[in-house]
Design an enzyme around this catalytic site. Structure first.
Site, PDB file in Angstrom:
ATOM      1  N   GLU A  84      73.192 -34.329   0.248  1.00 47.72           N
ATOM      2  CA  GLU A  84      72.162 -35.221  -0.273  1.00 47.72           C
ATOM      3  C   GLU A  84      71.919 -34.995  -1.762  1.00 47.72           C
ATOM      4  OE1 GLU A  84      68.946 -35.760   2.730  1.00 47.72           O
ATOM      5  OE2 GLU A  84      68.977 -33.575   2.825  1.00 47.72           O
TER       6      GLU A  84
ATOM      7  N   ASP B  74      68.533 -39.605  -0.055  1.00 41.10           N
ATOM      8  CA  ASP B  74      68.318 -38.637  -1.120  1.00 41.10           C
ATOM      9  C   ASP B  74      69.474 -38.623  -2.099  1.00 41.10           C
ATOM     10  OD1 ASP B  74      65.767 -37.486  -0.806  1.00 41.10           O
ATOM     11  OD2 ASP B  74      66.456 -36.585   1.060  1.00 41.10           O
TER      12      ASP B  74
ATOM     13  N   CYS C 193      73.931 -40.535   7.721  1.00 41.35           N
ATOM     14  CA  CYS C 193      72.709 -40.779   8.487  1.00 41.35           C
ATOM     15  C   CYS C 193      71.592 -41.355   7.629  1.00 41.35           C
ATOM     16  CB  CYS C 193      72.254 -39.516   9.190  1.00 41.35           C
ATOM     17  SG  CYS C 193      71.786 -38.220   8.045  1.00 41.35           S
TER      18      CYS C 193
ATOM     19  N   HIS D 293      59.542 -42.389   3.147  1.00 39.18           N
ATOM     20  CA  HIS D 293      59.562 -42.137   4.586  1.00 39.18           C
ATOM     21  C   HIS D 293      58.721 -43.133   5.354  1.00 39.18           C
ATOM     22  CE1 HIS D 293      61.693 -38.563   3.335  1.00 39.18           C
ATOM     23  NE2 HIS D 293      62.296 -38.743   4.491  1.00 39.18           N
TER      24      HIS D 293
END
Ligand code: PEP
Ligand code: MG
Length: 753
Positions: free
Chosen positions: A603, A627, A674, A362
């Site tokens: 994911e 993911d 996304c 992240h």
């Protein structure tokens, strides 16, 4: 002493020194004595000269150190390096590759055992032991040397960079350290090292000017610790057995002006920051105690550490406030988190370097969305030595350069200019439609939520927000935000984009996103309590969030809700039930709301294989490729050691993406992507060819993606996809795409491998 204990001791001892020469001389000394041989030597590979150099020896002539070199494939050492496996010989001279160097005086030695020193697949050098008698080193000796070499490789690589960096002041040598590209771009600035909490081994070496003030600060902390101990003695002293009670006196004496306390003060007077002085003195004592075999004295190391931590805690309080960031700050840390990034004023922050993390952690995603050049996974970076140094962060190649020379600096300044002109070129497609050659239209959406400032690129072609990550608002607080607080935050987001829709994702914590006030300790956090699993276990948290979203949408009606980490149909049903319940409640409270569309994120591989069952229950599908790649390939997206295995272009990932879109289309559910792949221009091209007609990405990637899509037709994209799907490995796919783009003059757009 047994082998394991010996190994541990050598590694510990070598770990504690920061320069290469000392590290190597300790290694050869200890190996020679542990293996009871006549010679132990280390040859390191000099990449530039393509030769091995004798760097340390016990047993051979010391004058040969640094002088004797062997060409890459020369001699037995060269053979060990070439084969990357041990060579164990009874009589070295019998081997055809044997080369004798007069200056070493090694003609006396017959037995030879050499093992390669490998670090992250790279050969660093060769570790050799020799003995006068002809004999074969036995299996256990060979195993010992191989194990030791594997353990020391990292330390040697680290010491190499550290050594270079510490020698730097005054010298012209450039020190380079590699990591993984986290966010593209070049930053030139000054390192500010983040030291977390009270970890004695993570205190940066920092100098101060106000020495007297620093001494006073330390003495005040010292007095506080003394008072605490005296208080504890008053509280417990009487009730403790005599021996334990005596510990208080031991502590107080250790803190004395003639002991630790005094040593630290002297160090501060040399100009060190109190924390640095403290850490250095305490660590040296701990290290010295640890070298002793006496268990009683080893215990003293624990006492010294305990006192060190107490002092550090007292000092810490006063140092938090005084943190100042230079104009061009490069934030450096063992583990820089997305939340930490936010602590540095945006106008000062030019670059980021983190020892941990990988391209899809992240931190990297946040840095990319903020357009801050970042290198992650810089495993060998001597973080604590870098405070205040000038650094260049090369976010393209994943390199950090300390002490750049003039030439190098100019070269990087040139790259900064080139980046600026590319940005200017990209600006030309701003506000133009996202239409491919020949007219195929793509929906471009934004990923938001990570960056606090809402100065988002409001390009007219943006259709809305494809992913609003709600967790940032949770990460920046020291408690869960209330329903009202959340409502205000969400309202701002919905208003900023109305009438365009905003896909709000429900809280996705766990994995590498932790809340300080809601810690989750797990062995395998990415396979643990994450995303929807947490919120379904805490419906009160989930419902508050949904209610806040619904209330925020009054009059705007552009809210859509998205569920992260779905791995079972039950989770979808349960979440839908709670959303409906919240809808009824909020409506009954008198809010005029409309039921939002609800979508599931795909994911997890399980969700790929149940895509039909999931898609029929929701209004839309959004694929989280970050993911999905991690779970399909079993590669932790945050672990630099396996970063080279993380590929969103892996054929298995591409096939999964195709399965998802085919199924979603079959049941007429709109689908988008996304994850970061959608913001990589070439990834975007493949996704579009598969049939995805909406892509969501951070603002920093929008123009690049649009620029490429406008230069290519849908039919061309499909033919590229067909070629790629026929290939069986990610590297080949990556190079194929690279070549293809270069041929069209579109190179430079492909993401890192
Ligand atoms: C993803 O996993 O691709 C995604 C978009 O979610 P995040 O990166 O926040 O986990
Ligand atoms: Mg995700």
């Amino acid at each position: 002493m047994d082998m394991l204990e010996t190994l541990k001791k050598i590694t510990q001892e070598v770990n504690a020194v920061s320069d290469l020469a000392t590290a190597l001389s300790i290694i050869v000394k200890r190996v020679k004595s542990a293996m009871v041989t006549h010679v132990a030597s280390v040859y390191l590979l000099d990449q530039q000269q393509n030769c091995y150099r004798l760097m340390a020896t016990e047993g051979l002539n010391q004058a040969a150190v640094g002088k004797v070199t062997l060409e890459y494939a020369q001699g037995l050492v060269g053979q060990v390096g070439l084969r990357e496996e041990p060579i164990n010989l009874e009589n070295a001279a019998d081997h055809p590759s044997y080369r004798y160097f007069e200056e070493t005086g090694e003609e006396r030695y017959h037995a030879f055992l050499g093992v390669p020193i490998m670090h992250r697949r790279k050969l660093l050098g060769v570790l050799v032991v020799q003995q006068e008698e002809s004999r074969c080193f036995d299996q256990s000796e060979e195993a010992f040397l191989v194990t030791l070499s594997a353990q020391l490789a990292g330390v040697i690589a680290h010491a190499e960079v550290t050594g270079l960096i510490t020698q730097l002041s005054g010298s012209q040598k450039v020190a380079k350290c590699s990591g993984i590209p986290g966010s593209a771009g070049i930053a030139i600035g000054v390192a500010v090292v983040h030291s977390p909490g009270v970890d004695l081994s993570a205190i940066p070496k920092r100098m101060v000017e106000a020495i007297e003030e620093e001494e006073m600060r330390f003495l005040a902390a010292l007095q506080m610790v003394r008072d605490d101990i005296a208080q504890a003695e008053r509280n417990f002293g009487q009730s403790l057995p005599k021996e334990e009670g005596a510990l208080f006196d031991v502590y107080l004496r250790m803190l004395d002006q003639h002991a630790l306390g005094g040593e630290i003060v002297l160090k501060i007077r040399e100009g060190y920051w109190a924390q640095s002085a403290l850490a250095e003195i305490i660590n040296t004592h701990i290290h010295n105690f640890n070298l002793l075999d006496d268990p009683y004295l080893k215990e003293r190391a624990m006492d010294v550490k305990e006192l060190g931590i107490r002092l550090l805690t007292k000092l810490g309080v006063s140092s938090q406030i005084e943190r100042k960031y230079p104009e061009r700050t490069i934030l450096v840390g063992e583990e820089v988190t997305a939340a930490l990034l936010m602590e540095v004023p945006r106008e000062c922050l030019v670059g980021v370097v983190s020892v941990r993390g990988s391209a899809n952690s992240h931190l990297a995603i946040v840095a990319r969305s903020m357009g801050i050049p970042t290198v992650v996974g810089a495993l060998d970076l001597p973080v604590l030595q870098l405070e205040g140094r000038e650094l260049i962060v090369d976010g393209y190649r994943g390199e950090i350069i300390s002490n750049p020379n003039r030439e190098m600096r100019q070269q990087y300044e040139q790259m900064v200019l080139r980046d600026q002109s590319l940005q200017a070129e990209l600006q030309q497609v701003r506000d133009q439609e996202a239409v491919m050659l020949g007219g195929h239209k793509i929906g471009l959406w934004l990923n938001t939520g990570l960056v606090t400032d809402a100065s988002l690129l409001l390009d007219q072609s943006v259709e809305g927000v494809g992913l609003y990550r709600t967790e940032m608002a949770f990460m920046l607080r020291d408690r869960f935000p209330s329903e009202k607080e959340q409502e205000v935050i969400y309202r701002r987001q919905l208003e900023a984009f109305a009438p365009r829709p905003v896909n709000m994702r429900t809280l996705d914590i766990g994995g590498d996103k932790v809340l300080s006030y809601f810690p989750i300790y797990e062995e395998n956090p990415f396979l643990g309590w994450r995303g929807i699993r947490v919120t379904l276990d805490h419906p009160e948290i989930f419902m508050v969030q949904i209610r806040a979203m619904l209330k925020a949408s009054v009059g705007l009606n552009n809210l859509r809700i998205m569920l992260p980490m779905i791995s079972t149909v039950f989770e979808v049903e349960e979440a839908l039930r709670l959303i409906h319940r919240s809808f009824v409640e909020v409506s009954e409270e008198g809010f005029d709301i409309v039921m939002p569309s609800v979508g599931a994120m795909i994911e997890v591989p399980a969700a790929v294989y149940q895509i039909l069952e999931i898609a029929t229950r929701v209004d839309f599908i959004s694929v989280g490729t970050n993911d999905l790649t991690q779970y399909m390939l079993a590669v932790d997206r945050n672990n630099p050691r396996v970063a080279n295995l993380y590929h969103s272009y892996h054929p298995a990932v591409l096939k999964a993406l195709q399965i998802i879109i085919n199924a979603a289309r079959a049941v007429g559910k709109p689908s988008s992507v996304c994850g970061e792949m959608a913001g990589d221009p070439v990834g975007a091209l493949l996704l579009v060819a598969m049939g995805y007609d909406a892509l969501s990405m951070s603002a920093a990637h929008l123009l690049k993606v649009k620029w490429l899509l406008r230069k290519i037709s849908f039919a061309q994209a499909q033919s590229i996809l067909r070629e790629v799907l026929a290939m069986d490995n990610a590297q080949v796919i990556h190079s194929h795409l690279e070549l293809l783009l270069a041929k069209q003059g579109l190179d430079g757009l492909l993401g890192p491998m």
